[in-house]
Structures are given as structure tokens and as C-alpha cells.
Design an enzyme around this catalytic site. Sequence first.
Site, PDB file in Angstrom:
ATOM      1  CG  ASP A  85      -0.225  -0.036   2.545  1.00 29.08           C
ATOM      2  OD1 ASP A  85       0.763  -0.785   2.664  1.00 29.08           O
ATOM      3  OD2 ASP A  85      -0.654   0.658   3.483  1.00 29.08           O
ATOM      4  CD  GLU A 101       4.163   0.561   6.842  1.00 32.90           C
ATOM      5  OE1 GLU A 101       5.013   0.866   7.697  1.00 32.90           O
ATOM      6  OE2 GLU A 101       3.760   1.358   5.958  1.00 32.90           O
TER       7      GLU A 101
END
Length: 354
Positions: free
Chosen positions: A74, A128
Site C-alpha cells: 500500500d 502498513e
Amino acid sequence: MADTLHLSADPVDLTAWLVDIPSVSGEEAELADLVERSLRAQAPHLEVVRTGNSVLARTNLGLPGRVVLAGHLDTVPINDNLPSRREGDVLHGCGTVDMKGGDAVMLNLAATAVEPRYDLTFVFYDCEEVEASRNALGRIEREMPEWLVGDLAIVCEPSNGVVEAGCQGTMRIEVRTTGARAHTARGWMGVNAIHAVGEALRRLESYESRVVDIDGCTYREGLQAVKIAGGVAGNVVPDSCVLTVNHRFAPDRSPADAEAHLREVFDGFDVVVTDVAAGALPGLSSPVAQELVAATGGTPVAKLGWTDVARFAALGLPAVNFGPGDPTLAHTQQENVPVGQITGCVDVLRRFLT
């Protein structure tokens, strides 16, 4: 979009392809699908599994050691910095630094390091960049702990292509003051809670941060006010104020040590811990970590932020950060990475792993 990525292609091109697939936290499914298909099609020597929007792959060769390589899929929200573009020897775009350059390094090695001297595990995980409770490493640790076992973990976060060892811990606290409301025309009848926090601010202004050397790595601690809130109305003496303080502490301190230190600094104030994450010691005494350092040919430095190396360290794995990109550019509109750092990281890790 192609059905698969060309994993054995130039890792710089691979980085650009990854960057051009938006994957803001919570929206990684498209990229995870592509990573999964690509690994299954082009890395038949790996066992591949999917959990949520995370993709895990590993060798099972029975070798005497195992190295875990981890990278999140991400990014932070796009900020008018897509699609990627290359200007000379620099690749620009959201995620080039944090951390699709590192993901490209891992994917290239997953497909091409077919005769490693350690068994390898590759963990491509989601979420994350948001609150820790959503970080997929936590879910993997709870539900598939065998996938996070090894002798060394390399988190391919941006580190300028050098080993950044361990990481600092982080703690946020609220320093709270109370007073008594009154009309500002008769202020002496109340107690101003905002004024009361002034002493805490003076302590912060005069605070001298600790500098700690651990295994040759210098960790510089920090203590900063990051938010202040208080006030009722323009004609009311405020009866409450909250000062939010962030402490970055060296990994030789435990969270309990850090909390005790902050309560000493703000003695006499009401202190409430609102968030904490432990740091990670450098772990450079591990023989496998020493081999990685030797392969880089450089000198390790301290990681001054917090990364998921702390999660691996808590599991008993020595863990380091090693990846392309300048971490000070992470999360900025100007994210960019020198292409030489991407290829350089591939070369170092290939030399170390094979």
C-alpha cells in the site's frame, strides 16, 4: 493491464509498473491479484499463498537457514503524483520510495534467485500505512506464524540503499491540565487551564535529547509537542487543556522505561499514554546479518523512525531495513528514487542470498 508482471525484467521497469497501479491503503486488491498471478506463473519453485490482500511465497529446500524479506503493497493517498515518470536516472511517482521500489526488488529476486543459499520467504502485505490494528503483518502473525520464522528479516523499506539497523520506539502521551471556568471579564474568579500548560511547554523547550550508540549505530531521541487543544469560547476562561507529545526513544529503552522517563519529565502533571510501539535493537551481531552487511560493503546506520522491523524483532528475528529510496521523501508529493539504488539493492541482495 497485462495479466501478469514481467518479474525477471529490469527492476526499474518493474518498479514503474507497480507504481502505476494505485494501491492506497485498503485498496490493494488489484495489485495483490497481479502479484499473486505473476508469482504463480513465473516462480514455480515457490509455494505461494494468499491471505486477504497479502501474498506470501517461500522456498522449501531444507537449507540450514531462512531469510524473510518483507514489503508492504500500500501507499499513502495519491497527491497528483501518478502516473510514474522517468527523468534521466530518477524515477518519480507515488510509492517509488515507500515502497514499491523495495517491492520490485523482492519480486525480481523471488523469480530469479532459484538456487539460494538460504531458504527464502517473501511477504507482500497490505495496510502498513494506516493504524497498526489493520497492518496485515499482525494478522499473519496470529493466523500463519510459521510464515514469519527465520534467521534474519529484511524489511525493504527505503534506506538509501544502506543497512538501517533496528528502529526507534515511539510513544504519544497527553499532558492534561484542569482549571475552573469563569467569565473573562472576571478572570480572577477562574483558573486558566491553558496557562497551566505553560510549564510543560517550558520543560519541552529546555529538554536535551539523549544520543545513544548501540552496536556502532547512533540513535538520536526526540521529544516534541505535536498538538494542543483547549478553550471553550472567546469570553470564557478555559477549564481544560490537552498537550499531545510524541517521544521517539532509542531501542535500549523499553516502552515501560520510556513511560517512566516521560512521567519524570512531566512530574506534577496528569500524563496519559495514548499510543506506544516498542523499538528494535540493531541485531547486527547475528552471523546472517553480518553477511548482509559485508555484501553491502557499507557501514550500517541507525533507523531513526519506526518500521515493521520491530514486529520481527519481537518475534525473535534479527531485523534490518534495506531498500532503495530516501526515507525523507516518503509520503511527499515529490517521491522519487535514483534508478541506480533499485538495481544496486537487487545486486547486493542477490550476492548475499545466492
